[in-house]
Enzyme design. Structure first.
Site, PDB file in Angstrom:
ATOM      1  N   HIS A  96       0.827  -1.211   0.000  1.00 45.72           N
ATOM      2  CA  HIS A  96       0.000   0.000   0.000  1.00 45.72           C
ATOM      3  C   HIS A  96       0.863   1.263   0.000  1.00 45.72           C
ATOM      4  O   HIS A  96       1.190   1.821   1.049  1.00 45.72           O
ATOM      5  CB  HIS A  96      -0.899  -0.040   1.240  1.00 45.72           C
ATOM      6  CG  HIS A  96      -2.041   0.906   1.199  1.00 45.72           C
ATOM      7  ND1 HIS A  96      -3.294   0.575   1.657  1.00 45.72           N
ATOM      8  CD2 HIS A  96      -2.140   2.180   0.762  1.00 45.72           C
ATOM      9  CE1 HIS A  96      -4.106   1.604   1.491  1.00 45.72           C
ATOM     10  NE2 HIS A  96      -3.425   2.593   0.961  1.00 45.72           N
ATOM     11  N   LEU A 140       2.392   6.647  -4.754  1.00 43.22           N
ATOM     12  CA  LEU A 140       3.575   7.243  -5.394  1.00 43.22           C
ATOM     13  C   LEU A 140       3.249   8.540  -6.122  1.00 43.22           C
ATOM     14  O   LEU A 140       4.161   9.239  -6.583  1.00 43.22           O
ATOM     15  CB  LEU A 140       4.228   6.237  -6.352  1.00 43.22           C
ATOM     16  CG  LEU A 140       4.881   5.027  -5.674  1.00 43.22           C
ATOM     17  CD1 LEU A 140       5.397   4.031  -6.699  1.00 43.22           C
ATOM     18  CD2 LEU A 140       6.019   5.458  -4.754  1.00 43.22           C
ATOM     19  N   ARG A 141       1.938   8.831  -6.250  1.00 42.81           N
ATOM     20  CA  ARG A 141       1.451  10.141  -6.744  1.00 42.81           C
ATOM     21  C   ARG A 141       1.730  10.448  -8.209  1.00 42.81           C
ATOM     22  O   ARG A 141       1.363  11.517  -8.675  1.00 42.81           O
ATOM     23  CB  ARG A 141       2.027  11.291  -5.900  1.00 42.81           C
ATOM     24  CG  ARG A 141       1.694  11.215  -4.433  1.00 42.81           C
ATOM     25  CD  ARG A 141       0.210  11.363  -4.176  1.00 42.81           C
ATOM     26  NE  ARG A 141      -0.087  11.484  -2.761  1.00 42.81           N
ATOM     27  CZ  ARG A 141      -1.068  10.826  -2.142  1.00 42.81           C
ATOM     28  NH1 ARG A 141      -1.869  10.004  -2.822  1.00 42.81           N
ATOM     29  NH2 ARG A 141      -1.288  10.995  -0.869  1.00 42.81           N
ATOM     30  N   ASP A 179      -8.702   2.570  -3.312  1.00 44.21           N
ATOM     31  CA  ASP A 179      -8.232   3.160  -2.054  1.00 44.21           C
ATOM     32  C   ASP A 179      -8.278   4.685  -2.055  1.00 44.21           C
ATOM     33  O   ASP A 179      -7.949   5.332  -3.045  1.00 44.21           O
ATOM     34  CB  ASP A 179      -6.806   2.721  -1.741  1.00 44.21           C
ATOM     35  CG  ASP A 179      -6.367   3.291  -0.420  1.00 44.21           C
ATOM     36  OD1 ASP A 179      -6.939   2.908   0.608  1.00 44.21           O
ATOM     37  OD2 ASP A 179      -5.492   4.179  -0.409  1.00 44.21           O
ATOM     38  N   HIS A 181     -10.835  -0.260   0.791  1.00 48.09           N
ATOM     39  CA  HIS A 181     -10.728   0.827   1.772  1.00 48.09           C
ATOM     40  C   HIS A 181     -12.084   0.842   2.481  1.00 48.09           C
ATOM     41  O   HIS A 181     -13.062   1.326   1.933  1.00 48.09           O
ATOM     42  CB  HIS A 181     -10.446   2.129   1.020  1.00 48.09           C
ATOM     43  CG  HIS A 181     -10.531   3.365   1.845  1.00 48.09           C
ATOM     44  ND1 HIS A 181      -9.462   4.221   2.006  1.00 48.09           N
ATOM     45  CD2 HIS A 181     -11.554   3.920   2.539  1.00 48.09           C
ATOM     46  CE1 HIS A 181      -9.823   5.236   2.774  1.00 48.09           C
ATOM     47  NE2 HIS A 181     -11.092   5.083   3.096  1.00 48.09           N
ATOM     48  N   HIS A 183      -5.570  -1.083   5.569  1.00 45.14           N
ATOM     49  CA  HIS A 183      -5.389  -0.293   6.796  1.00 45.14           C
ATOM     50  C   HIS A 183      -6.465  -0.468   7.880  1.00 45.14           C
ATOM     51  O   HIS A 183      -7.204   0.450   8.213  1.00 45.14           O
ATOM     52  CB  HIS A 183      -5.214   1.192   6.483  1.00 45.14           C
ATOM     53  CG  HIS A 183      -6.112   1.756   5.408  1.00 45.14           C
ATOM     54  ND1 HIS A 183      -7.475   1.585   5.384  1.00 45.14           N
ATOM     55  CD2 HIS A 183      -5.810   2.501   4.321  1.00 45.14           C
ATOM     56  CE1 HIS A 183      -7.967   2.213   4.327  1.00 45.14           C
ATOM     57  NE2 HIS A 183      -6.985   2.771   3.663  1.00 45.14           N
ATOM     58  N   ASN A 198      -6.505   8.855   7.158  1.00 44.76           N
ATOM     59  CA  ASN A 198      -7.736   8.127   6.911  1.00 44.76           C
ATOM     60  C   ASN A 198      -7.417   6.655   6.664  1.00 44.76           C
ATOM     61  O   ASN A 198      -6.695   6.359   5.713  1.00 44.76           O
ATOM     62  CB  ASN A 198      -8.436   8.731   5.684  1.00 44.76           C
ATOM     63  CG  ASN A 198      -9.829   8.214   5.520  1.00 44.76           C
ATOM     64  OD1 ASN A 198     -10.369   7.582   6.430  1.00 44.76           O
ATOM     65  ND2 ASN A 198     -10.422   8.460   4.365  1.00 44.76           N
ATOM     66  N   ASP A 224       0.736   2.510   3.757  1.00 46.55           N
ATOM     67  CA  ASP A 224      -0.154   3.616   3.341  1.00 46.55           C
ATOM     68  C   ASP A 224       0.639   4.931   3.254  1.00 46.55           C
ATOM     69  O   ASP A 224       0.150   6.006   3.628  1.00 46.55           O
ATOM     70  CB  ASP A 224      -1.353   3.784   4.271  1.00 46.55           C
ATOM     71  CG  ASP A 224      -2.468   4.592   3.611  1.00 46.55           C
ATOM     72  OD1 ASP A 224      -2.334   4.979   2.444  1.00 46.55           O
ATOM     73  OD2 ASP A 224      -3.483   4.849   4.297  1.00 46.55           O
ATOM     74  N   HIS A 239       2.097  14.288   0.876  1.00 45.55           N
ATOM     75  CA  HIS A 239       1.306  15.482   0.531  1.00 45.55           C
ATOM     76  C   HIS A 239       2.209  16.706   0.593  1.00 45.55           C
ATOM     77  O   HIS A 239       3.100  16.789   1.445  1.00 45.55           O
ATOM     78  CB  HIS A 239       0.146  15.679   1.517  1.00 45.55           C
ATOM     79  CG  HIS A 239      -0.955  14.676   1.348  1.00 45.55           C
ATOM     80  ND1 HIS A 239      -1.727  14.593   0.210  1.00 45.55           N
ATOM     81  CD2 HIS A 239      -1.416  13.704   2.177  1.00 45.55           C
ATOM     82  CE1 HIS A 239      -2.623  13.618   0.343  1.00 45.55           C
ATOM     83  NE2 HIS A 239      -2.444  13.057   1.525  1.00 45.55           N
TER      84      HIS A 239
HETATM   85  O1  DOR Z   1      -4.876   9.029   4.728  1.00 41.35           O
HETATM   86  C1  DOR Z   1      -5.035   8.570   3.618  1.00 41.35           C
HETATM   87  N1  DOR Z   1      -4.416   9.108   2.559  1.00 41.35           N
HETATM   88  N2  DOR Z   1      -5.840   7.522   3.451  1.00 41.35           N
HETATM   89  C2  DOR Z   1      -6.181   7.084   2.223  1.00 41.35           C
HETATM   90  O2  DOR Z   1      -6.933   6.146   2.136  1.00 41.35           O
HETATM   91  C3  DOR Z   1      -5.687   7.760   1.020  1.00 41.35           C
HETATM   92  C4  DOR Z   1      -4.427   8.453   1.305  1.00 41.35           C
HETATM   93  C5  DOR Z   1      -3.999   9.409   0.229  1.00 41.35           C
HETATM   94  O3  DOR Z   1      -4.067   9.058  -0.958  1.00 41.35           O
HETATM   95  O4  DOR Z   1      -3.550  10.508   0.567  1.00 41.35           O
END
Ligand code: DOR
Length: 429
Positions: free
Chosen positions: A56, A59-60, A150, A177, A230, A276, A303, A307
């Site tokens: 999980h 990689l954006r 997810d 999820h 998760h 989350n 996970d 960001h």
């Molecule tokens: O906290 C989270 N961030 N939970 C998720 O299910 C998605 C993830 C994200 O992509 O930032």
């Protein structure tokens, strides 16, 4: 290609052994090995484990290369001791076609630091309305076997059933999820004493548990494979235990942060702790640790959710949920599970490598470190306390919840098919 002679590493919880890595495989194991021309690594006091596999990882790329790229995320993974990661589908565009998953897979190959195995979306655009091209993604060069929306729950039970039926044909797996969206509207943190005190809308445990119970029943009915992403509550652990006792093909993961952190941390309104599913209570943390120790929860998965500062360093309500995880996972697991005596190093090898490799169908990973196996492994220093510094991480993003925290152990070298991606704790770009 360099030949490595690793001398005196304990194999998991076992005895010190030498390992000769040549031509991408473990060519020899034993004591007192020698090899002309090999680069020697004095591994006395270190533990050798099969390279970790993360089920999980976000990689954006494509779409949010300002937060992470396949290359930077791969370096973070290698530094964390990983040799394979499963890249989640909530990119922009969403990984819901053969074209996008092949692009991610190719970027992973180009970076060459870990095996990047794309996860395909279950539904078009993660919208939960129509199944994506699951078969085309499975047949693509990326050979997708795991599918997940997810970030979003696949809430429609009929669509969930269809997805489970569809992937059964090629041994695929649906990773859910688990979050009943009607129960989490506007939710900001765990529902409980803390949310009441802080005045933030709560995300009740039942929103997770209700979906896990429903999906376990569906997986049992269809005879297909369900993986629960998760897991964060004590009740979820109980439901998964029950589902396994029925013989259903249900597996589950827990994140490092849910094994260590609690909702008390929301008290300072620092959004680095917003995630989350949310951080839960100390009782939940205890149940998750026990569930991981007894095998109810199969896997630790990070996970890893990078960001940007813009998306994270703002008021709690506006911040995106998610935290970094790849570079700190082993240290956090050592703190939560090894220091407490709940797992030994063989247990860590299973939960962070063997079990996730099996679930994802990555046959070159998670293997016992014996002659003939692919040389995918990590050397861990079990007694090297280190302090996490956000600005020293390889990720582009900085949203680690562990900044300033001291962790008891760290990976010092990672090998992907005999190639050192990390040596002396430093990445080999
Ligand atoms: O906290 C989270 N961030 N939970 C998720 O299910 C998605 C993830 C994200 O992509 O930032």
């Amino acid at each position: 290609m360099t030949t490595y002679l690793i001398q005196g590493a304990a194999i998991g919880a076992g005895a010190p052994t030498d390992l000769l890595l040549r031509d991408g495989v473990i060519a020899e194991t034993g004591t007192g090995l020698s090899a002309a021309g090999a680069e020697r690594i004095d591994a006395g006091g270190l533990v050798a484990l099969p390279g970790f596999v993360d089920l999980h990882t976000h990689l954006r790329q494509p779409g949010r290369e300002d937060a992470e790229t396949v290359e930077t995320g791969s370096m973070a993974a290698a530094l964390g001791g990983y040799t394979a990661v499963c890249a989640m589908a909530n990119t922009d565009p969403v990984a819901d076609t053969a074209g996008v998953v092949e692009q991610v897979w190719r970027l992973g190959q180009e970076a060459g630091l870990v095996d990047v195995q794309p996860v395909g979306a279950i539904t078009v655009g993660l919208a939960g309305e129509r199944l994506a091209e699951l078969g085309a993604m499975a047949e693509s060069a990326a050979r997708v076997r795991m599918f997940s929306d997810d970030g979003h729950c696949l809430a429609d039970p009929a669509l969930m059933r269809r997805a489970l039926e569809y992937v059964k044909a090629f041994g695929g797996i649906i990773a859910q999820h688990a979050e009943e969206p009607r129960l989490t509207q506007g939710a900001q943190m765990n529902e409980g004493v803390q949310s009441a005190r802080l005045g933030l809308t709560g995300w009740p445990a039942v929103a997770e548990e209700a979906i896990i119970a429903r999906d376990a029943l569906l997986a049992g009915h269809v005879g297909s494979r369900l993986h629960v992403c998760h897991v964060s509550t004590a009740g979820s652990v109980e439901i998964i235990r029950w589902a396994k006792s029925k013989g259903w093909q249900v597996t589950a993961e827990v994140t490092p942060h849910h094994l260590l952190l609690t909702d008390e941390l929301a008290g300072g309104y620092d959004p680095v702790f917003k995630v989350n599913p949310p951080l839960r209570t100390a009782e939940d943390v205890g149940a998750l640790r026990e569930g991981l120790a007894d095998g109810t929860i199969d896997v630790v998965a990070t996970d890893h959710a990078p960001h940007t500062r813009e998306d994270k360093e703002c008021e709690w309500g506006c911040a995106r949920p998610g935290m970094l995880g790849l570079e700190t996972a082993l240290g956090v697991v050592a703190e939560a599970m090894i220091s407490t005596g709940l797992l030994d190093w063989d247990g860590v090898a299973d939960r962070m490598s063997t079990a996730p490799a099996r679930i994802a169908g990555l046959s070159g990973h998670g293997r016992r470190l014996e002659t003939g196996a692919p040389a995918n492994l990590v050397l861990v220093d079990p007694a090297a306390p280190w302090t996490v510094r956000a600005d020293e991480l390889a990720s582009i993003s900085r949203n680690t919840p562990y900044a300033g925290l001291r962790l008891p152990a760290r990976p010092v070298a990672t090998f992907l098919r005999g190639h050192a991606t990390v040596l002396d704790g430093k990445g080999q770009w």
